[in-house]
Motif scaffolding. Structure first.
Motif, mmCIF file in Angstrom:
data_model
loop_
_atom_site.group_PDB
_atom_site.id
_atom_site.type_symbol
_atom_site.label_atom_id
_atom_site.label_comp_id
_atom_site.label_asym_id
_atom_site.label_seq_id
_atom_site.Cartn_x
_atom_site.Cartn_y
_atom_site.Cartn_z
ATOM 1 N N THR A 290 38.324 24.184 -45.935
ATOM 2 C CA THR A 290 39.044 24.668 -47.109
ATOM 3 C C THR A 290 39.513 26.097 -46.906
ATOM 4 N N ALA A 291 38.644 26.935 -46.346
ATOM 5 C CA ALA A 291 39.017 28.334 -46.090
ATOM 6 C C ALA A 291 40.206 28.410 -45.137
ATOM 7 N N GLU A 292 40.228 27.520 -44.150
ATOM 8 C CA GLU A 292 41.335 27.514 -43.185
ATOM 9 C C GLU A 292 42.646 27.114 -43.866
ATOM 10 N N VAL A 293 42.594 26.098 -44.718
ATOM 11 C CA VAL A 293 43.806 25.655 -45.416
ATOM 12 C C VAL A 293 44.253 26.702 -46.432
ATOM 13 N N LEU A 294 43.312 27.364 -47.090
ATOM 14 C CA LEU A 294 43.658 28.418 -48.046
ATOM 15 C C LEU A 294 44.434 29.544 -47.368
ATOM 16 N N GLN A 295 43.983 29.950 -46.182
ATOM 17 C CA GLN A 295 44.674 31.004 -45.459
ATOM 18 C C GLN A 295 46.060 30.545 -45.016
ATOM 19 N N TYR A 296 46.139 29.295 -44.567
ATOM 20 C CA TYR A 296 47.431 28.739 -44.158
ATOM 21 C C TYR A 296 48.378 28.659 -45.357
ATOM 22 N N ALA A 297 47.865 28.250 -46.512
ATOM 23 C CA ALA A 297 48.684 28.147 -47.713
ATOM 24 C C ALA A 297 49.190 29.523 -48.152
ATOM 25 N N GLY B 221 50.614 24.360 -38.807
ATOM 26 C CA GLY B 221 50.080 23.367 -39.724
ATOM 27 C C GLY B 221 49.821 22.035 -39.047
ATOM 28 N N ARG B 222 50.725 21.647 -38.152
ATOM 29 C CA ARG B 222 50.536 20.413 -37.377
ATOM 30 C C ARG B 222 49.234 20.468 -36.605
ATOM 31 N N ASP B 223 48.970 21.596 -35.966
ATOM 32 C CA ASP B 223 47.752 21.746 -35.160
ATOM 33 C C ASP B 223 46.502 21.771 -36.029
ATOM 34 N N ILE B 224 46.593 22.381 -37.213
ATOM 35 C CA ILE B 224 45.450 22.387 -38.132
ATOM 36 C C ILE B 224 45.142 20.961 -38.586
ATOM 37 N N LEU C 77 51.351 19.683 -49.891
ATOM 38 C CA LEU C 77 50.310 19.121 -49.033
ATOM 39 C C LEU C 77 49.098 20.037 -48.979
ATOM 40 N N ASN C 78 49.343 21.344 -48.917
ATOM 41 C CA ASN C 78 48.236 22.305 -48.902
ATOM 42 C C ASN C 78 47.421 22.216 -50.189
ATOM 43 N N SER C 79 48.117 22.211 -51.327
ATOM 44 C CA SER C 79 47.434 22.172 -52.625
ATOM 45 C C SER C 79 46.609 20.900 -52.780
ATOM 46 N N VAL C 80 47.211 19.776 -52.409
ATOM 47 C CA VAL C 80 46.514 18.498 -52.523
ATOM 48 C C VAL C 80 45.311 18.467 -51.574
ATOM 49 N N GLY C 81 45.488 18.984 -50.363
ATOM 50 C CA GLY C 81 44.394 19.006 -49.397
ATOM 51 C C GLY C 81 43.222 19.840 -49.880
ATOM 52 N N ILE C 82 43.503 21.011 -50.435
ATOM 53 C CA ILE C 82 42.447 21.880 -50.952
ATOM 54 C C ILE C 82 41.698 21.185 -52.086
#
Length: 335
Positions: A300-307, A222-225, A272-277
């Motif tokens: 968004t697709a990248e954060v969705l997969q991470y979430a 997550g840090r790297d993303i 953080l993921n939810s707010v970011g999306i």
């Protein structure tokens, strides 16, 4: 308007109250640990103010759940999720940045919660919370400005006249000449960059102290993303010869002792993921330039997969407290 009969909570009201309880109990744990180590008197006063607000919310929410015969969520507690004997993990500057961002997210959350309410007592509660979050944000911003730690959005020249778009080329972005960013697009890019800087620092600190290897690896990812997204948004501004907010560089300390439970850190990461999306979706909706839309969809697709991967970790470890849900009618019908 007074009624002579009891009105049950709607699903929207239950959802907002439940989410509010989870967020405030988790925030209380963070504030408690921050207050042990904070040195700056102004920031300490702000943390104490935020702590009192969250504690009052939790007390009020417990009362509402009891009156409505709803189970009180387990949420988080200092005794279970905080190790108060640990050394400092974040600096005072980060504490201030965290509080300001909490006020910002509170304004967004409570405005949405209020707009979905029907019962007047719940409307009044969320109206009060909205005012409190605004006050918290303003106080934090005032302190940041006085200390010179507030990074402003880029400036642009004042328009000389009102203009209307004349050509479809205004939407171009993939091919040919791109128009300059408009002020709305610029504000969204800046906002998302700031949010990712907060996430990067949070996840960097969490990656140092998480107990489980899988959680540490998840935080590092997550840090790297977040770091990559900061670079992407910064490059969009630099292409327009606009300054970015990359000067904000408050990093965690070198502590490796976990002050928080892995469950609490995973919860904060999921928030953080939810707010970011949600922010990326909003930015997509107000950014007409096609290349920006493509970027927001990809990120968004990248954060969705991470979430989703984070939810898997939480479920596997029985850390994901299930929100209230509708009755399974098929299950009842099948006996």
């Amino acid at each position: 308007m007074l009624t002579n009969h009891h009105i049950d909570l709607t699903a929207a009201e239950v959802a907002s109250l439940w989410s509010n309880y989870m967020s405030d109990t988790s925030a209380i744990c963070m504030f408690d640990f921050f207050l042990i180590h904070v040195e700056d008197t102004e920031i300490r006063s702000l943390l104490e103010f935020a702590m009192k607000l969250s504690q009052a919310h939790v007390k009020k929410l417990q009362s509402i759940f009891n009156e409505e015969n709803h189970p009180i969520p387990e949420g988080f507690s200092i005794s279970v999720d905080v190790n108060r004997e640990c050394p400092r993990l974040f600096t005072d500057d980060f504490h201030l940045f965290f509080i300001q961002n909490l006020g910002k997210m509170g304004v967004e959350f409570y405005a949405t919660a209020l707009s979905n309410c029907a019962r007047l007592d719940i409307c009044e509660y969320f109206t009060e919370c909205l005012h409190e979050s605004s006050k918290l944000f303003n106080k934090a911003t005032e302190i940041m400005l006085s200390k010179g730690s507030f990074i402003r959005a880029p400036f642009i020249p004042a328009s000389k006249k009102v203009e209307y778009v004349q050509k479809q080329g205004y939407l171009a972005g993939w091919f040919g000449q791109k128009r300059p960013l408009n002020a709305v697009e610029m504000s969204q890019i800046y906002f998302n960059m700031i949010q990712n800087q907060l996430g990067r620092t949070f996840l960097m600190g969490f990656s140092q102290v998480a107990k489980l290897k899988k959680v540490r690896e998840y935080m590092k990812r997550g840090r790297d993303i977040s770091d990559k997204h900061v670079e992407i948004f910064g490059s969009l501004l630099s292409q327009e010869f606009l300054p970015s907010a990359s000067a904000w560089d408050t990093m965690p300390t070198d502590s490796t002792v976990p002050p928080f439970s892995d469950k609490l850190m995973m919860f904060h990461t999921s928030v953080l993921n939810s707010v970011g999306i949600a922010h990326y979706g909003r930015s997509l909706g107000v950014s007409p330039r096609r290349d920006l839309g493509s970027i927001y969809v990809r990120l968004t697709a990248e954060v969705l997969q991470y979430a989703e991967d984070g939810m898997t970790i939480m479920i596997d470890n029985k850390w994901f407290e299930q929100p209230p849900q509708a009755t399974n009618r098929d299950k009842l019908a099948n006996g």
